[in-house]
Design an enzyme around this catalytic site. Structure first.
Site, mmCIF file in Angstrom:
data_model
loop_
_atom_site.group_PDB
_atom_site.id
_atom_site.type_symbol
_atom_site.label_atom_id
_atom_site.label_comp_id
_atom_site.label_asym_id
_atom_site.label_seq_id
_atom_site.Cartn_x
_atom_site.Cartn_y
_atom_site.Cartn_z
ATOM 1 N N PHE A 11 52.466 -36.792 -19.030
ATOM 2 C CA PHE A 11 53.405 -36.736 -17.928
ATOM 3 C C PHE A 11 52.987 -37.717 -16.841
ATOM 4 O O PHE A 11 53.793 -38.484 -16.350
ATOM 5 C CB PHE A 11 53.506 -35.304 -17.382
ATOM 6 C CG PHE A 11 54.724 -35.080 -16.545
ATOM 7 C CD1 PHE A 11 55.966 -34.884 -17.131
ATOM 8 C CD2 PHE A 11 54.641 -35.082 -15.172
ATOM 9 C CE1 PHE A 11 57.100 -34.696 -16.358
ATOM 10 C CE2 PHE A 11 55.764 -34.888 -14.384
ATOM 11 C CZ PHE A 11 56.995 -34.694 -14.982
ATOM 12 N N ALA A 42 52.564 -29.483 -20.973
ATOM 13 C CA ALA A 42 51.392 -28.612 -21.117
ATOM 14 C C ALA A 42 51.701 -27.331 -21.886
ATOM 15 O O ALA A 42 50.836 -26.796 -22.587
ATOM 16 C CB ALA A 42 50.812 -28.281 -19.744
ATOM 17 N N VAL A 67 48.898 -30.735 -14.277
ATOM 18 C CA VAL A 67 49.974 -29.940 -13.696
ATOM 19 C C VAL A 67 49.736 -29.939 -12.190
ATOM 20 O O VAL A 67 48.717 -29.430 -11.721
ATOM 21 C CB VAL A 67 49.992 -28.497 -14.250
ATOM 22 C CG1 VAL A 67 51.171 -27.724 -13.678
ATOM 23 C CG2 VAL A 67 50.024 -28.503 -15.769
ATOM 24 N N ILE A 68 50.673 -30.553 -11.457
ATOM 25 C CA ILE A 68 50.555 -30.645 -10.001
ATOM 26 C C ILE A 68 51.559 -29.677 -9.373
ATOM 27 O O ILE A 68 52.726 -29.661 -9.746
ATOM 28 C CB ILE A 68 50.801 -32.086 -9.513
ATOM 29 C CG1 ILE A 68 49.735 -33.022 -10.111
ATOM 30 C CG2 ILE A 68 50.771 -32.148 -7.985
ATOM 31 C CD1 ILE A 68 49.922 -34.493 -9.769
ATOM 32 N N GLU A 71 57.345 -27.492 -5.560
ATOM 33 C CA GLU A 71 57.983 -26.591 -4.605
ATOM 34 C C GLU A 71 58.486 -25.304 -5.234
ATOM 35 O O GLU A 71 58.988 -24.429 -4.530
ATOM 36 C CB GLU A 71 59.142 -27.322 -3.936
ATOM 37 C CG GLU A 71 58.696 -28.515 -3.124
ATOM 38 C CD GLU A 71 59.861 -29.281 -2.526
ATOM 39 O OE1 GLU A 71 61.022 -28.850 -2.700
ATOM 40 O OE2 GLU A 71 59.595 -30.299 -1.890
ATOM 41 N N HIS A 74 57.492 -22.850 -11.003
ATOM 42 C CA HIS A 74 57.233 -23.458 -12.317
ATOM 43 C C HIS A 74 55.750 -23.796 -12.508
ATOM 44 O O HIS A 74 55.212 -23.647 -13.601
ATOM 45 C CB HIS A 74 58.098 -24.707 -12.486
ATOM 46 C CG HIS A 74 58.028 -25.312 -13.844
ATOM 47 N ND1 HIS A 74 58.539 -24.691 -14.962
ATOM 48 C CD2 HIS A 74 57.512 -26.489 -14.268
ATOM 49 C CE1 HIS A 74 58.333 -25.452 -16.020
ATOM 50 N NE2 HIS A 74 57.713 -26.550 -15.627
#
Length: 139
Positions: A11, A42, A67-68, A71, A74
């Protein structure tokens, strides 16, 4: 010499490249063979590892992804469920190092992904090798 599969959720290309570089360096330094498989995200990593295990081609696995937090909720789902899936496979006796970064922002990810800094890809590879050694010890 063992065969390891790095399964990456591609990603954030630049971050993944660093994580894979660290993992690959650690595995090759120990004399192991390495292949890389790319999956969409992921959440697909545990499933891909389970499918690869059915083929009985690999001795161990390294999960790579980033994975960041965004808002929405998720982030929690992806972070938690990918870790849960990997842990379930590990509890079934598979040698898997979890190198999926779950971070608040890209700056945190850069520090953790960079092999010259925190080298979380290399650490995940070392964890997979340690679990493989334990599995062989108790076999």
């Amino acid at each position: 010499m063992a065969d390891f599969l790095i399964v990456e959720a591609r990603f954030y290309d630049h971050l993944n490249d660093m994580l894979i570089d660290g993992a690959r360096q650690a595995l090759k330094a120990a004399g192991h063979k390495v292949e890389v498989l790319t999956v969409p995200g992921a959440l697909e990593i545990p499933g891909a590892i389970a499918l690869a295990e059915e083929a009985q081609r690999f001795d161990g696995y390294v999960a790579i992804g980033v994975v960041i937090r965004g808002e929405t909720y998720h982030f929690e789902i992806v972070a938690g469920e990918s870790a849960r899936g990997i842990m379930a496979l590990t509890m079934d006796g598979m040698a898997i190092g979890n190198g999926i970064l779950t971070v608040e922002n890209e700056e945190q990810a850069l520090v953790r992904a960079d092999p010259a800094q925190k080298d979380k890809g290399g650490e995940a590879a070392k964890a997979a090798m340690a679990l493989l050694a334990l599995r062989e010890k108790f076999a």
